[in-house]
Design an enzyme around this catalytic site. Structure first.
Site, PDB file in Angstrom:
ATOM      1  N   GLY A  47      17.499 110.782  66.585  1.00 30.12           N
ATOM      2  CA  GLY A  47      17.219 109.567  65.831  1.00 30.12           C
ATOM      3  C   GLY A  47      16.904 109.847  64.368  1.00 30.12           C
ATOM      4  N   ILE A  51       7.760 112.610  71.903  1.00 31.80           N
ATOM      5  CA  ILE A  51       7.983 113.266  70.615  1.00 31.80           C
ATOM      6  C   ILE A  51       7.629 112.316  69.466  1.00 31.80           C
ATOM      7  CG2 ILE A  51       9.692 114.387  69.131  1.00 31.80           C
ATOM      8  CD1 ILE A  51       9.059 115.950  71.689  1.00 31.80           C
ATOM      9  N   GLY A  52       7.915 111.031  69.667  1.00 30.65           N
ATOM     10  CA  GLY A  52       7.626 110.063  68.612  1.00 30.65           C
ATOM     11  C   GLY A  52       8.716 110.004  67.556  1.00 30.65           C
ATOM     12  N   LEU A  53       9.938 110.404  67.963  1.00 32.90           N
ATOM     13  CA  LEU A  53      11.095 110.311  67.067  1.00 32.90           C
ATOM     14  C   LEU A  53      10.882 111.044  65.743  1.00 32.90           C
ATOM     15  CD1 LEU A  53      11.981 106.598  67.842  1.00 32.90           C
ATOM     16  CD2 LEU A  53      13.425 108.566  68.374  1.00 32.90           C
ATOM     17  N   ASN A  80      22.335 108.319  65.757  1.00 34.73           N
ATOM     18  CA  ASN A  80      21.315 107.469  66.359  1.00 34.73           C
ATOM     19  C   ASN A  80      20.350 107.023  65.265  1.00 34.73           C
ATOM     20  OD1 ASN A  80      18.437 107.192  67.644  1.00 34.73           O
ATOM     21  ND2 ASN A  80      19.862 106.936  69.351  1.00 34.73           N
ATOM     22  N   CYS A 114      12.291 101.449  69.960  1.00 34.45           N
ATOM     23  CA  CYS A 114      11.227 101.679  68.977  1.00 34.45           C
ATOM     24  C   CYS A 114      10.247 100.503  68.983  1.00 34.45           C
ATOM     25  CB  CYS A 114      11.809 101.814  67.573  1.00 34.45           C
ATOM     26  SG  CYS A 114      13.019 103.128  67.374  1.00 34.45           S
ATOM     27  N   ASN A 155      17.876 104.400  78.117  1.00 37.30           N
ATOM     28  CA  ASN A 155      16.881 105.226  77.453  1.00 37.30           C
ATOM     29  C   ASN A 155      15.860 105.649  78.521  1.00 37.30           C
ATOM     30  OD1 ASN A 155      15.324 106.465  75.409  1.00 37.30           O
ATOM     31  ND2 ASN A 155      15.864 104.856  73.950  1.00 37.30           N
ATOM     32  N   THR A 156      14.819 106.360  78.139  1.00 40.59           N
ATOM     33  CA  THR A 156      13.865 106.869  79.124  1.00 40.59           C
ATOM     34  C   THR A 156      13.003 105.757  79.726  1.00 40.59           C
ATOM     35  OG1 THR A 156      12.312 107.322  77.325  1.00 40.59           O
ATOM     36  CG2 THR A 156      13.712 109.144  78.053  1.00 40.59           C
ATOM     37  N   GLY A 175      21.864 114.665  78.702  1.00 42.44           N
ATOM     38  CA  GLY A 175      20.619 114.771  77.941  1.00 42.44           C
ATOM     39  C   GLY A 175      19.724 115.914  78.362  1.00 42.44           C
TER      40      GLY A 175
END
Length: 304
Positions: free
Chosen positions: A48, A73-75, A101, A132, A194-195, A267
């Site tokens: 991202g 991770i928090g992008l 991304n 997000c 997504n997760t 992934g």
């Protein structure tokens, strides 16, 4: 031996095969390039990228679980300017499609990145991460409300030069409703899932395994859920879907394709085996030869 065609098309962009990497698991390609010939992949999907650098969450932010992993991770990312000057020139040397991304905290953040990428010829497709938190709506994910999904998709489409893939969050009641909302907003394709949000507790130390307390669950444990969601969404929309969630082998990838996905993304398996995506490609080719399937496209949605 049967001549086979593994090419697929996502919103007019032709991929040599349907296998790409999942965002956040492959860096921006450079990190894996000494282990994997990137030109073998259908596409490289970057981590991202935001309009400004993001530091990410405090550590610990990765935890192993049975059947996969969790991350918060928090992008973390270096921001769009560093990405454009460092990563895109590197990727331009490879014969593979590049999918960027895009993440943001407001609609304006997303638009800023999309506009910055509009003239970058290396970028074939944009994948918009709407998991997000939307800071203007109390932190709820953009992707959890159909009206928000349609609105942000519509706004991004006004500014994007490349086709737009909306990456859907599975943390919703009705995934098909979100898929329809993205299509109504003008999305060219969907990527999913997504997760899933989860939590792990260290019982011996009696603390959360992740500093963020919750994190995104990925890996084989989520695969059946992801296949179900891809199938439901494929029944609800007419745009292509990129399926992902726990792919560890060709059989996993083929389940997504038979459920209605045009392409797939590998992934978490990349962390265990850097060549996982290439193994999946070779496994699909072997399956097609054994099953005498001459065109991968005949398998899309072919479950009965």
């Amino acid at each position: 031996m049967t001549m086979i065609n593994t090419k697929v098309s996502i919103a007019g962009v032709e991929l040599k095969n349907p296998v790409m990497t999942a965002s956040g698991t492959f860096g921006s390609g450079m990190e894996y390039s000494e282990f994997v010939d990137l030109s073998r992949l259908g596409a490289v999907v970057t981590k991202g990228v935001a309009n400004v650098p993001w530091p990410g969450n405090p550590t610990p932010r990765v935890a192993e679980i049975r059947g996969g992993m969790m991350n918060a991770i928090g992008l973390q990312n270096p921001g769009i300017e560093t990405f454009c000057s460092r990563d895109l020139p590197f990727l331009a040397d490879y014969d593979t499609a590049v999918v960027v991304n895009v993440c943001g905290r407001t609609t304006e953040d997303y638009v800023e990145v999309v506009e910055r990428l509009s003239d970058e010829k290396t970028v074939a497709l944009l994948e918009i991460n709407i998991s997000c938190p939307n800071v203007k709506c109390g932190g709820i994910s953009f992707g959890q409300n159909p009206d928000s999904v349609e609105a942000i998709t519509r706004e991004i489409k006004k500014h994007a030069k490349q086709p737009v893939i909306m990456k859907l969050s599975p943390n919703v009641t009705d995934i098909a409703e979100l898929a329809r909302a993205a299509e109504a907003g003008g999305a060219d394709a969907l990527s999913m899932i997504n997760t899933l949000t989860g939590m792990k507790i260290d019982v011996n130390r009696r603390i959360f395994a992740l500093a963020n307390r919750t994190g995104g669950v990925s890996g084989p444990a989520i695969h059946p859920i992801a296949v179900r969601m891809v199938y439901q969404s494929a029944q609800a929309v007419k745009i292509p879907i990129i399926g992902m969630g726990g792919i560890a082998c060709a059989e996993d990838a083929l389940e997504f394709i038979l459920a209605g996905a045009t392409a797939v993304a590998v992934g978490t398996a990349n962390f265990r085996n850097p060549k996982a995506a290439v193994d999946v490609i070779e496994g699909i080719e072997d399956y097609m030869h054994r099953q005498k399937v001459d065109d991968i496209r005949t398998l899309i949605g072919a479950v009965r």
